[in-house]
Write a protein that holds these residues in place. Structure first.
Motif, PDB file in Angstrom:
ATOM      1  N   ALA A   4      32.678  90.507  24.517  1.00  0.00           N
ATOM      2  CA  ALA A   4      34.131  90.532  25.148  1.00  0.00           C
ATOM      3  C   ALA A   4      34.958  89.154  24.234  1.00  0.00           C
ATOM      4  N   TYR A   5      34.498  88.313  24.289  1.00  0.00           N
ATOM      5  CA  TYR A   5      35.152  86.955  23.801  1.00  0.00           C
ATOM      6  C   TYR A   5      35.170  87.120  22.247  1.00  0.00           C
ATOM      7  N   SER A   6      34.125  87.650  21.451  1.00  0.00           N
ATOM      8  CA  SER A   6      34.224  87.962  20.201  1.00  0.00           C
ATOM      9  C   SER A   6      35.193  88.734  19.825  1.00  0.00           C
ATOM     10  N   THR A   7      35.105  89.932  20.807  1.00  0.00           N
ATOM     11  CA  THR A   7      36.545  90.720  20.316  1.00  0.00           C
ATOM     12  C   THR A   7      37.692  90.110  20.346  1.00  0.00           C
ATOM     13  N   VAL A   8      37.983  89.246  21.721  1.00  0.00           N
ATOM     14  CA  VAL A   8      39.061  88.552  21.617  1.00  0.00           C
ATOM     15  C   VAL A   8      39.454  87.683  20.268  1.00  0.00           C
ATOM     16  N   SER A   9      38.412  87.267  19.993  1.00  0.00           N
ATOM     17  CA  SER A   9      38.454  86.288  18.813  1.00  0.00           C
ATOM     18  C   SER A   9      38.750  87.020  17.644  1.00  0.00           C
ATOM     19  N   GLY A  27      47.413  84.038  17.424  1.00  0.00           N
ATOM     20  CA  GLY A  27      46.038  84.635  16.490  1.00  0.00           C
ATOM     21  C   GLY A  27      45.108  83.433  16.456  1.00  0.00           C
ATOM     22  N   ALA A  28      45.573  82.491  15.761  1.00  0.00           N
ATOM     23  CA  ALA A  28      44.533  81.148  15.723  1.00  0.00           C
ATOM     24  C   ALA A  28      44.184  80.686  16.803  1.00  0.00           C
ATOM     25  N   VAL A  29      44.966  80.319  17.643  1.00  0.00           N
ATOM     26  CA  VAL A  29      44.791  79.677  19.050  1.00  0.00           C
ATOM     27  C   VAL A  29      43.908  80.699  19.893  1.00  0.00           C
ATOM     28  N   THR A  30      43.953  81.825  20.057  1.00  0.00           N
ATOM     29  CA  THR A  30      43.179  82.861  20.372  1.00  0.00           C
ATOM     30  C   THR A  30      41.789  83.010  19.865  1.00  0.00           C
ATOM     31  N   ALA A  31      41.719  83.068  18.533  1.00  0.00           N
ATOM     32  CA  ALA A  31      40.376  83.225  17.816  1.00  0.00           C
ATOM     33  C   ALA A  31      39.517  81.986  18.141  1.00  0.00           C
ATOM     34  N   LEU A  32      40.311  80.883  18.196  1.00  0.00           N
ATOM     35  CA  LEU A  32      39.426  79.351  18.493  1.00  0.00           C
ATOM     36  C   LEU A  32      39.179  79.419  19.872  1.00  0.00           C
ATOM     37  N   VAL A  33      40.046  79.527  20.708  1.00  0.00           N
ATOM     38  CA  VAL A  33      39.601  79.453  22.007  1.00  0.00           C
ATOM     39  C   VAL A  33      38.631  80.418  22.384  1.00  0.00           C
ATOM     40  N   ALA A  34      38.670  81.630  22.213  1.00  0.00           N
ATOM     41  CA  ALA A  34      37.631  82.736  22.506  1.00  0.00           C
ATOM     42  C   ALA A  34      36.524  82.275  21.889  1.00  0.00           C
ATOM     43  N   ALA A  35      36.321  82.019  20.560  1.00  0.00           N
ATOM     44  CA  ALA A  35      35.105  81.736  19.787  1.00  0.00           C
ATOM     45  C   ALA A  35      34.356  80.409  20.838  1.00  0.00           C
ATOM     46  N   LEU A  36      35.245  79.538  21.117  1.00  0.00           N
ATOM     47  CA  LEU A  36      34.628  78.136  21.763  1.00  0.00           C
ATOM     48  C   LEU A  36      34.103  78.713  23.308  1.00  0.00           C
ATOM     49  N   ILE A  37      34.821  79.615  23.920  1.00  0.00           N
ATOM     50  CA  ILE A  37      34.331  79.952  25.122  1.00  0.00           C
ATOM     51  C   ILE A  37      32.834  80.862  24.957  1.00  0.00           C
ATOM     52  N   ALA A  38      32.852  81.791  23.808  1.00  0.00           N
ATOM     53  CA  ALA A  38      31.734  82.422  23.686  1.00  0.00           C
ATOM     54  C   ALA A  38      30.578  81.502  23.386  1.00  0.00           C
ATOM     55  N   LEU A  39      30.614  80.383  23.001  1.00  0.00           N
ATOM     56  CA  LEU A  39      29.427  79.688  22.470  1.00  0.00           C
ATOM     57  C   LEU A  39      28.614  79.451  23.758  1.00  0.00           C
ATOM     58  N   THR A  40      29.329  79.315  24.981  1.00  0.00           N
ATOM     59  CA  THR A  40      28.094  78.818  26.240  1.00  0.00           C
ATOM     60  C   THR A  40      28.120  79.821  27.015  1.00  0.00           C
ATOM     61  N   GLN A  41      28.651  81.238  27.038  1.00  0.00           N
ATOM     62  CA  GLN A  41      28.247  82.115  27.956  1.00  0.00           C
ATOM     63  C   GLN A  41      27.011  82.783  28.070  1.00  0.00           C
ATOM     64  N   ASN A  42      26.430  83.017  29.088  1.00  0.00           N
ATOM     65  CA  ASN A  42      25.334  83.666  29.331  1.00  0.00           C
ATOM     66  C   ASN A  42      25.152  85.133  29.121  1.00  0.00           C
ATOM     67  N   ASP A  43      26.192  85.767  29.474  1.00  0.00           N
ATOM     68  CA  ASP A  43      26.114  87.171  29.849  1.00  0.00           C
ATOM     69  C   ASP A  43      26.544  87.860  28.408  1.00  0.00           C
ATOM     70  N   LEU A  44      25.523  88.753  27.853  1.00  0.00           N
ATOM     71  CA  LEU A  44      25.550  89.337  26.723  1.00  0.00           C
ATOM     72  C   LEU A  44      26.985  89.925  26.500  1.00  0.00           C
ATOM     73  N   LYS A  45      27.303  90.884  27.470  1.00  0.00           N
ATOM     74  CA  LYS A  45      28.445  91.808  27.466  1.00  0.00           C
ATOM     75  C   LYS A  45      29.803  90.861  26.998  1.00  0.00           C
ATOM     76  N   ARG A  46      29.623  89.860  27.782  1.00  0.00           N
ATOM     77  CA  ARG A  46      30.898  88.751  28.020  1.00  0.00           C
ATOM     78  C   ARG A  46      31.146  88.011  26.516  1.00  0.00           C
ATOM     79  N   ILE A  47      30.018  87.615  26.059  1.00  0.00           N
ATOM     80  CA  ILE A  47      29.913  87.197  24.679  1.00  0.00           C
ATOM     81  C   ILE A  47      30.606  88.025  23.978  1.00  0.00           C
TER      82      ILE A  47
END
Lengths: 351, 148, 664
Positions: free
Chosen positions: C331-336, C309-329
C-alpha cells in the motif's frame, strides 16, 4: 353593484322561477320541525309553470302543436316528479316518483325519435333498478319510517348550491341562444324600409342615410359588434369583408346623391343583418355548434329520413362503437361478479 | 326537427341535474342519495339525446345506451355496498358513517327533536306467504313467530 | 450514432448490467456461480475497448450519449467521449479488472457475500469506466463519487470486522476532503467558463498559443461576458487548479491525505489490488492528466503538484521500509508510486512544451504500475490465502519451495516495481526521471526540480530496497508457516494462478513493447487532441545509468541485509533507532492529523450539533407548529360527513361556472 342590479333587472324572467323553485324546494325538503306545507307545493308548481312560460325557446320552426304539447307535458311532469322525489319523506314513494321521472324522460326521448332508447330506459330503470331499490328499501325498513328520512342535511345550503348551479347552466344555455334584441329590431326596421321603399317612388338621400343610423350610431358599427358575438360562424370573415365593402360604397353613393344605388345598399344591409340574425340562432356564443352538422359523423351513425330507427341505432352501436359495446359488456360482467362478491357474508358470520 | 328543440332539452336536463344534486346533498337515506345521483344521470342523458337530434345522428343515443350500461353496473355495486353498510350498522343513514373525520373532532349529532307528525305512523308492508302453503292457510305473522 | 459510438455505449452499459444482474439474481439463483456475469461483462468490455483502441485514428475522438440536464444556460448531457487517453485507461481498467476478477473467483470462493462482492466489483468497473469516458466535469464528479462509494463498499466488505468498518469510514471521510476540493473546482469552472464540457473549457483556454509561442491577446466570450486572457489565467485559474489538485490528492492518496490507503487494505485483497492499487487511485492522476490544458496556465500549481508528489513518494517509501505487514508495504509503495506520477505531471511547470511528455510519462507509469502492482497484490493475496490470512513478515518466510509459482510471479512483480530493466517499471520510471531532468534544466523552477529529481532517485533506491526486503523476507530463508495456515498451506489453485501469469507477462512485456524501445505509447497518446503539441524529449544515458544503479543498489542492499547478513537490519535499527521508530510509526502522521484536523473538527461538530439542536431545530419546529395552529381553525371542516364534502365541491363548481360565465 349597479351593473349587477341592471343585470338582475334584465334577467328577472329567468331568476324569478329559479327563486320560487329554490324557496319551494328548501321549504319542502324534510325538516325536523316543519311539516310539508301545501303553500310551498303551490309555490313549486308556480315556479314550474312560470319557468315553462319564460324558459323554453321557440324561435325556430314549429313541427306541430302536438309536439309542443307533449314536450311541455313530459318536461313539466318530469320536473315536478323530480321535485317530489327529492322532497318525499317516504323512500318508497320517492322511488316511485323516480320511476315517474324516468317515464317522463322516456317520453322526451320518444319525442327525439328514440323509441328503442325509451324502451330500454324504461326496462332498465323503471323495471330493474327501481324494483331492486324497492326491494332493498323494504328489506331495510321493516319498522316503518326512519328518523333520518324525516330530517335532512343542510337544506338551505344544498338548495342554494343546486340552484346556483342550475341557474348558471340555464343562463349559459339562454345566453348561447340569445338573438340580440337590438339585431332583431334592426332587421325589422330595415325590412319595413325596404318594403315601403318598394311602394313609394320618391326617395330622399337624407331619409335613406337616416335609416342607416340607429340612435345616432352608424349601422356598420352595430353590425360589426353583433358579428363579434359569433365566434364559431364559418362565414364570419366573408361577412366582415362584405360589411367593409358596403361601408365604402355607402359613402360613395351618398357623395353621388344616387338614391337607386343607396336603396340597393340598404337591401344589401338588410340581407346581411338577416343572415346575421339567422347565424345567431344557429351559431351560438357558448356552444358554437352549428345545427345539422354531419361532416364529422361516420355514415353508420347518420340519421336518415327513412324509417327504421332501431336498425340505424343498431348500426351505430355495432358499427362505430363495436369495441365500446364489448368493453361495456365486460364491465357489466365484472360489476355482476363484484356485486356478488361484495354482498357475500364472511364464512364464519354465515355459519 | 326544429332548432329550438335543443335548448329546451338542455334546459330540462339542467333542471333535472340540479334537482338531483340537491337531493344528493340533502337527503340522508343512502338509497335516496343514490336515486338522486341516477336522476342527475337522466339530466345528462337528456342533453345527449337532444344533441343527437340536433346533429341528426345517433351518436347521442348510442352514448345514452352506454350510460345505461354503466349506470346499471353502478347500481348493482352501489346496492351491494349499501347492503353491506346496512348489515354493519342496521341503518341506511349516511350520517352514521363519520369515521373519516379529523381526529379529536366530535361526530355531528342531530340537535332538534323530531316533530311527531300524524302521517309518520309506522307503515305495514305486505308479507309474502311462505312457500308450500296456500295463502288462506298461511298463519298470521304473530303465530308464525310463536311457532318458530 | 456511428459504430464507435455504439462501442462506447456498450462499454459503459455492459458492466452495470452485470452488476444489476448479479445483485438481483446472485443470492438466490446464481449463488456460487455469481462470478459469471462479471467475467462475461468484463471480457466483452475488454474486447470492445481493445477494438476501440485499434480503431482510434489520428486525432479522433468518439462521442455517444443523450441529453440529461438542460436548464437555462446549463446544458449537461450524459455524453461519453473517447480519445487516446481514455482508450488507454479503458484497456488498463478492463484488463486488470478481468484478471483480478478471475483471481477473485478462487480467492473469494465460499465467502457468504460472494454475489455482493461481484456485484460491487462490476459496479466499480462501471463507475471507473464512466469516469474516464465522461466528457464533462459534472459527470466526472458523479462517477468520481461513484468509485468512492464502491471503494467504501469493498473496504468494508467484511463489515462485521470493526477494523474494516472503521477503515471504510476513514477512507470515505478522508476522500471527502479531496472531493470537496473537486466540487469547488467544478463550481469555479462553471462560473469562470460557463460550461463544464472538457472540450469547451480547453478550447477557451486554447493552449496552442503557448505551444506555438504566439502571444494571446483576444478576449473570450463566456456566456454574455467578455473575459480577457488575464482575467481567465489569473488567480481564478490557479484556484481551480489547486482545488482540482486537492481532489486528485484525496483520491490518489497524496500526502497528507494518504492516510486512508494503508488502512484500506482491510478489504478483500483482490479488491485492494484492483481499486486501491491499480485503477481507482489513479483517477487523480487521470484527472490531472485530463486537465493538463488548464494546469499549463498555472505553473505554480504544477510546481506544487510536483512538490506534493515528491514529498509523498519519499515519505511513503520511508514508511514502507519498516512495515511488517506485506499488504501495508504494498500500500505504501502504491502511495509512493502515485507520488511519482504526480511528480511527473508537475514537471511541466513553467515549461508548457514539456507538458505532453510529462503526461505521457505519468500515464505510462500508471499503465505499467497497474500491471505490476496488481500482480504484487494478487501475489500477496495468494500468500495470504495459503497462510490462513497471515501476512506478517515476522511470521512467514521461505515460501519459495511451498509456492513456486507465486514466488516466481511475485519476484517478477517486485523486480518490475524496483525498476530492474527490462521490466515495465524500469521504462516508465525512466521516463519520469527524464521528464524531471528536463524540467531541472531551463525552467523557472530549475532548482526545485533538481531537488525533486534527487528525491525521485532516492525514492527509486528506497523502493528497490523495501521491495527486496519484502520479497526476501517472505520467500527466502528458513521456512516459517504460521499455525493459522494449518495443513492448508499449499500453492494456490488455477483460478488464482492464471491471473498471476497474465499480469506477470504484462509486467515483462508492456515496457518493452510500448515504452522507450518502440515509442508506441508515446505516438498513440500524442494523438490526443486536448494535449499540447508534443515535443520529444530525449533521455540521457546518465539518467538511465543512475536509475539502474539505484534499482540494482537497492535490491542488492536488500539481498545483503535480509539474505546474506540477517543480523545487520536489527543493528541498523538500533543504531538509527529514532528514525526506525518514526518510520515504523508512519511518522506519527495519523496522530498529527488527528491532533490538527480531527480534534478541532470534532469540537466544531459538537458546537454545530448544539446549534442544530437548539437553534435550527427550534426554528423548524416552530415553523412546523404554525400550520398546526392554523389547522385548529379549519379542522371542523373535516367532519367526515360525505354530503358535507359533496356540498363543498358542488358549491365550488357553481362558483367556478358563474365566474367563467361572468367573464364570458
Amino acid at each position: 353593484m349597479g351593473s349587477l342590479f341592471t343585470w338582475v333587472w334584465q334577467h328577472w324572467y329567468v331568476l324569478l322561477p329559479l327563486l320560487l323553485g329554490f324557496l319551494a324546494i328548501w321549504k319542502l325538503l324534510p325538516h325536523a320541525r316543519q311539516p310539508q306545507s301545501a303553500a310551498m307545493m303551490g309555490l313549486g308548481a308556480a315556479a314550474i309553470i312560470l319557468g315553462g312560460i319564460v324558459l323554453p325557446r321557440a324561435t325556430g320552426v314549429h313541427v306541430s302543436w302536438m309536439f309542443d304539447l307533449f314536450f311541455y307535458l313530459f318536461a313539466g311532469a318530469a320536473i315536478a316528479s323530480a321535485g317530489a322525489m327529492i322532497t318525499q319523506r317516504n323512500p318508497v314513494y320517492a322511488a316511485l316518483y323516480f320511476a315517474l321521472v324516468i317515464l317522463n324522460v322516456c317520453g322526451l326521448f320518444l319525442l327525439q325519435s328514440g323509441p328503442f332508447l325509451a324502451a330500454a330506459t324504461v326496462i332498465v330503470y323503471a323495471g330493474a333498478i327501481i324494483v331492486t331499490f324497492l326491494f332493498v328499501i323494504m328489506f331495510a325498513q321493516q319498522s316503518g319510517l326512519a328518523q333520518y328520512d324525516r330530517r335532512c342535511r343542510e337544506p338551505l345550503l344544498a338548495s342554494l348550491a343546486g340552484f346556483l348551479l342550475m341557474g348558471a347552466l340555464l343562463y349559459a344555455i339562454n345566453a348561447s341562444y340569445q338573438v340580440s334584441p337590438r339585431l332583431t329590431g334592426l332587421v325589422k326596421g330595415l325590412e319595413e324600409t325596404v318594403n315601403s321603399a318598394a311602394k313609394t317612388t320618391k326617395l330622399e338621400v337624407k331619409d335613406l342615410m337616416g335609416i342607416l343610423r340607429v340612435n345616432d350610431a352608424p349601422i356598420d358599427l352595430l353590425l360589426a359588434e353583433e358579428l363579434n358575438r359569433l365566434p364559431g360562424w364559418p362565414e364570419k370573415a366573408a361577412a366582415r369583408a362584405k360589411l367593409h365593402q358596403l361601408e365604402t360604397q355607402v359613402i360613395a353613393a351618398a357623395a353621388n346623391q344616387d338614391t337607386a344605388v343607396l336603396l340597393n345598399l340598404v337591401k344589401e344591409y338588410y340581407s346581411l343583418a338577416a343572415s346575421l340574425q339567422h347565424a345567431q340562432q344557429r351559431y351560438t356564443g357558448l356552444l358554437g355548434i352549428p345545427a345539422g352538422m354531419q361532416t364529422q359523423v361516420s355514415p353508420l351513425s347518420r340519421r336518415t329520413e327513412e324509417p327504421g330507427h332501431v336498425a340505424q341505432l343498431g348500426r351505430t352501436l355495432f358499427g362505430d362503437y363495436l369495441l365500446a359495446v364489448e368493453l361495456a359488456a365486460v364491465l357489466l360482467l365484472i360489476a355482476t361478479v363484484g356485486a356478488i362478491v361484495i354482498v357475500q357474508r364472511p364464512k364464519e358470520a354465515a355459519a | 326537427m326544429s332548432q329550438a328543440i335543443l335548448p329546451n332539452y338542455l334546459i330540462v336536463g339542467a333542471i333535472l341535474f340540479g334537482l338531483g344534486a340537491i337531493g344528493f346533498l340533502s337527503r340522508r337515506n343512502l338509497i335516496l342519495m343514490f336515486l338522486s345521483a341516477e336522476m342527475m344521470l337522466q339530466g345528462v342523458a337528456l342533453n345527449l339525446v337532444g344533441f343527437g337530434g340536433h346533429h341528426k345522428n345517433y351518436q347521442g343515443q348510442a352514448f345514452v345506451i352506454f350510460m345505461l350500461t354503466v349506470a346499471a353496473c353502478e347500481a348493482a355495486l352501489a346496492l351491494a355496498l349499501i347492503l353491506v353498510l346496512f348489515r354493519n350498522r342496521k341503518t341506511l343513514d349516511v350520517s352514521v358513517w363519520q369515521d373519516l373525520r379529523e381526529a379529536n373532532q366530535d361526530p355531528v349529532q342531530d340537535e332538534s327533536p323530531l316533530l311527531l307528525e300524524p302521517e309518520m305512523t309506522p307503515m305495514h308492508f305486505p308479507r309474502l306467504t311462505p312457500a308450500g302453503l296456500r295463502p288462506d292457510q298461511a298463519a298470521s305473522p304473530e303465530e308464525a313467530a310463536t311457532r318458530g | 450514432m456511428g459504430k464507435q459510438a455504439e462501442l462506447l455505449a456498450m462499454i459503459g452499459v455492459v458492466p452495470v448490467l452485470a452488476s444489476v444482474l448479479t445483485a438481483a439474481l446472485g443470492p438466490r439463483v446464481l449463488k456460487h456461480r455469481s462470478h459469471w456475469p462479471t467475467l462475461a461483462a468484463l471480457g466483452y468490455a475488454l474486447v470492445l475497448s481493445i477494438a476501440m483502441l485499434f480503431s482510434m485514428s489520428e486525432g479522433s475522438s468518439y462521442t455517444a450519449g443523450f441529453e440529461w440536464l438542460n436548464m437555462g444556460r446549463m446544458d449537461i448531457p450524459v455524453r461519453l467521449v473517447a480519445d487516446p487517453l481514455t482508450a488507454i485507461m479503458l484497456v488498463t481498467v478492463h484488463a486488470v479488472a478481468l484478471l483480478v476478477a478471475i483471481f477473485s473467483v478462487g480467492y473469494m470462493h465460499d465467502d457468504p457475500g460472494y454475489a455482493r462482492y461481484f456485484s460491487v466489483f462490476s459496479l466499480f468497473v462501471f463507475c471507473m469506466v464512466m469516469l474516464v469516458m465522461a466528457n464533462n466535469f459534472l459527470m466526472l464528479f458523479i462517477f468520481w463519487e461513484g468509485v468512492g462509494l464502491c471503494s467504501y463498499l469493498l473496504i468494508g466488505f467484511w463489515y462485521q470486522k470493526p477494523a474494516a468498518a472503521a477503515a471504510a469510514r476513514k477512507a470515505f471521510l478522508v476522500n471527502r476532503i479531496g472531493d470537496f476540493g473537486l466540487l469547488i473546482a467544478v463550481f469555479l469552472i462553471w462560473t469562470q467558463f460557463g460550461t463544464l464540457n472538457f472540450a469547451e473549457v480547453f478550447r477557451q483556454l486554447d493552449y496552442r498559443y503557448l505551444a506555438e509561442g504566439k502571444p494571446f491577446d483576444g478576449a473570450i466570450v463566456v456566456g454574455e461576458r467578455m473575459l480577457t486572457h488575464a482575467q481567465i489565467v489569473g488567480w481564478p485559474l490557479l484556484t481551480i487548479c489547486i482545488c482540482l489538485m486537492l481532489g486528485a490528492m484525496g483520491k490518489s492518496a497524496q500526502f497528507p491525505l494518504h492516510v486512508w490507503l494503508p488502512d484500506a487494505m482491510e478489504g478483500p485483497t483482490p479488491a485492494s489490488a484492483l481499486i486501491h492499487a491499480a485503477t481507482m487511485v489513479t483517477a487523480g492522476v487521470y484527472l490531472v492528466a485530463r486537465c493538463t490544458p488548464i494546469f499549463i496556465h498555472a505553473p505554480q500549481a504544477q510546481a506544487l503538484l510536483a512538490v506534493v508528489g515528491a514529498v509523498t513518494a519519499l515519505v511513503a517509501a520511508l514508511i514502507a521500509l519498516t512495515q511488517n505487514d506485506l499488504k501495508r508495504i504494498m500500500a505504501y509503495s502504491t502511495v509512493s508510486q502515485l507520488g511519482y506520477m504526480f511528480m511527473a505531471l508537475g514537471s511541466a511547470a513553467g515549461n508548457p512544451n514539456l507538458a505532453t511528455f510529462a503526461v505521457i510519462a505519468a500515464i505510462f507509469h500508471l499503465f505499467t504500475h497497474a500491471f505490476f502492482k496488481a500482480l504484487l497484490f494478487l501475489g500477496c493475496g495468494s500468500v495470504m490465502h495459503a497462510m490462513g490470512g497471515v501476512i506478517d513478515l515476522r511470521r512467514i518466510g521461505g515460501l519459495k519451495k511451498l509456492m513456486p509459482w507465486t514466488h516466481l510471479t511475485f519476484a517478477i512483480g517486485a523486480a518490475g516495481l524496483a525498476g530492474i530493466p527490462p521490466l515495465a517499471g524500469f521504462w516508465s520510471k525512466d521516463e519520469i526521471l527524464v521528464s524531471l531532468n528536463q524540467a531541472s534544466h531551463g525552467s523557472p523552477y530549475g532548482l526545485l526540480f533538481t531537488l525533486i529529481l534527487g528525491i525521485a532517485i532516492l525514492t527509486a533506491f528506497l523502493t528497490a530496497f523495501y521491495t527486496g526486503r519484502a520479497y526476501f523476507l517472505a520467500f527466502w530463508g528458513p521456512e516459517r508457516i504460521p499455525e493459522e495456515a494449518g495443513h492448508h498451506a499449499h500453492e494456490s489453485g488455477r483460478w488464482m494462478l492464471i491471473p498471476l501469469f497474465g499480469l506477470a507477462a504484462g509486467t515483462v512485456l508492456v515496457g518493452i513493447l510500448f515504452g522507450t524501445p518502440t515509442h508506441l505509447f508515446e505516438h498513440f497518446l500524442t494523438q490526443s487532441e486536448s494535449l499540447p503539441k508534443f515535443q520529444a524529449v530525449h533521455g540521457s544515458g546518465m539518467i538511465v545509468l543512475v536509475s539502474i544503479l539505484a534499482a540494482g543498489g537497492g535490491a542488492g542492499l536488500a539481498a545483503i541485509f535480509y539474505q546474506l547478513r540477517p543480523e545487520l537490519p536489527s543493528r541498523m535499527a538500533q543504531a538509527a533507532w529514532r528514525f526506525y521508530d518514526y518510520s515504523s510509526h508512519r511518522f506519527y502522521l495519523d496522530e498529527i492529523l488527528g491532533l490538527i484536523l480531527v480534534r478541532p473538527l470534532k469540537g466544531l461538530a459538537a458546537f454545530i450539533q448544539l446549534f442544530d439542536l437548539h437553534v435550527v431545530d427550534g426554528l423548524v419546529d416552530w415553523v412546523g407548529q404554525v400550520p398546526g395552529y392554523l389547522g385548529q381553525w379549519f379542522r371542523p371542516v373535516q367532519n367526515g360527513l360525505l354530503q358535507f364534502y359533496a356540498l363543498a365541491s358542488l358549491l365550488g363548481l357553481a362558483v367556478f361556472v358563474i365566474v367563467l360565465l361572468a367573464k364570458f
